[in-house]
Design a protein around this motif. Sequence first.
Motif, short mmCIF file in Angstrom:
data_model
loop_
_atom_site.label_atom_id
_atom_site.label_comp_id
_atom_site.label_asym_id
_atom_site.label_seq_id
_atom_site.Cartn_x
_atom_site.Cartn_y
_atom_site.Cartn_z
N PRO A 138 0.80 -1.22 0.00
CA PRO A 138 0.00 0.00 0.00
C PRO A 138 0.84 1.27 0.00
O PRO A 138 0.51 2.24 -0.69
N GLY A 139 1.91 1.28 0.76
CA GLY A 139 2.77 2.46 0.82
C GLY A 139 3.43 2.75 -0.52
O GLY A 139 3.53 3.91 -0.94
N ASN A 140 3.85 1.70 -1.21
CA ASN A 140 4.46 1.88 -2.53
C ASN A 140 3.45 2.43 -3.54
O ASN A 140 3.77 3.30 -4.33
N LEU A 141 2.22 1.90 -3.50
CA LEU A 141 1.19 2.40 -4.42
C LEU A 141 0.94 3.88 -4.17
O LEU A 141 0.88 4.68 -5.12
N GLY A 142 0.79 4.26 -2.93
CA GLY A 142 0.55 5.67 -2.60
C GLY A 142 1.69 6.55 -3.06
O GLY A 142 1.47 7.65 -3.60
N THR A 143 2.92 6.09 -2.87
CA THR A 143 4.09 6.86 -3.28
C THR A 143 4.14 7.01 -4.80
O THR A 143 4.44 8.09 -5.32
N ILE A 144 3.81 5.95 -5.52
CA ILE A 144 3.81 6.02 -6.99
C ILE A 144 2.74 7.00 -7.48
O ILE A 144 2.98 7.80 -8.38
N ILE A 145 1.56 6.96 -6.88
CA ILE A 145 0.49 7.89 -7.27
C ILE A 145 0.92 9.33 -6.98
O ILE A 145 0.74 10.23 -7.81
N ARG A 146 1.51 9.55 -5.83
CA ARG A 146 1.98 10.90 -5.45
C ARG A 146 3.06 11.38 -6.43
O ARG A 146 3.04 12.52 -6.88
N THR A 147 3.99 10.50 -6.78
CA THR A 147 5.06 10.85 -7.71
C THR A 147 4.51 11.10 -9.11
O THR A 147 4.92 12.03 -9.80
N ALA A 148 3.55 10.27 -9.53
CA ALA A 148 2.93 10.45 -10.85
C ALA A 148 2.23 11.80 -10.93
O ALA A 148 2.32 12.50 -11.95
N ASP A 149 1.56 12.20 -9.87
CA ASP A 149 0.89 13.49 -9.82
C ASP A 149 1.90 14.62 -9.95
O ASP A 149 1.73 15.55 -10.75
N ALA A 150 2.99 14.53 -9.21
CA ALA A 150 4.03 15.56 -9.25
C ALA A 150 4.72 15.63 -10.61
O ALA A 150 5.13 16.70 -11.06
N ALA A 151 4.83 14.48 -11.28
CA ALA A 151 5.52 14.42 -12.58
C ALA A 151 4.61 14.77 -13.75
O ALA A 151 5.06 14.80 -14.90
N GLY A 152 3.34 15.02 -13.49
CA GLY A 152 2.43 15.40 -14.56
C GLY A 152 1.89 14.24 -15.37
O GLY A 152 1.44 14.42 -16.50
N ILE A 153 1.92 13.04 -14.81
CA ILE A 153 1.36 11.87 -15.49
C ILE A 153 -0.15 12.09 -15.64
O ILE A 153 -0.80 12.67 -14.77
#
Length: 186
Positions: A138-153
């Motif tokens: 769960p922590g990895n999924l949340g981190t990936i979503i947060r990073t994707a948001d910051a990267a403009g995915i």
Amino acid sequence: ILQRIYCMNIITSPENIQIKNAAALKQKKFRDKNNLFLIEGIRLVETALQSNASIRDCFYLPTILENNRAATLIEQLSQRENCFLHEITTASLQKLTDTDSPQGIIAVVQKNTAALDENLLSNKPAPAMIILDHLQDPGNLGTIIRTADAAGIDAVILTKGTVDVFSPKVVRSTMGSLFHLPIVTG
């Protein structure tokens, strides 16, 4: 006096049906059945409100109103249609939360998942998407979503077998990015 102005309902028992129904949302089967999930903390509730998420219920401790930011948040929620405010006790909060030191505010929010269709794909000539297959942490999924948001995915796609994006730990670890980014599940 301030807490009485905004409170539509005072719940004193953790056995109250509204507390039980909200607490049930900690389990995936009830989140799926009701198409609802829990968010916890001032920042997440603020982000949900700013993103026009459909907040159905907000449960809060009366002491949270001593915090100006939280008091403003409760005031804003009180002005929304179909958002019910519930002043609760610490015992009720403990039934709703799964964190060690909760901030004193939890909300029930309508799920908002995207569909993988031409509307999602036509936002840009070459949309950037992340596909996650059977990710279990769960922590990895949340981190990936947060990073994707910051990267403009443009969207995150979760295949069947990936951890539930609406589980409390994933929701917390997205730090609100869940409300900014289309997420396709299944």
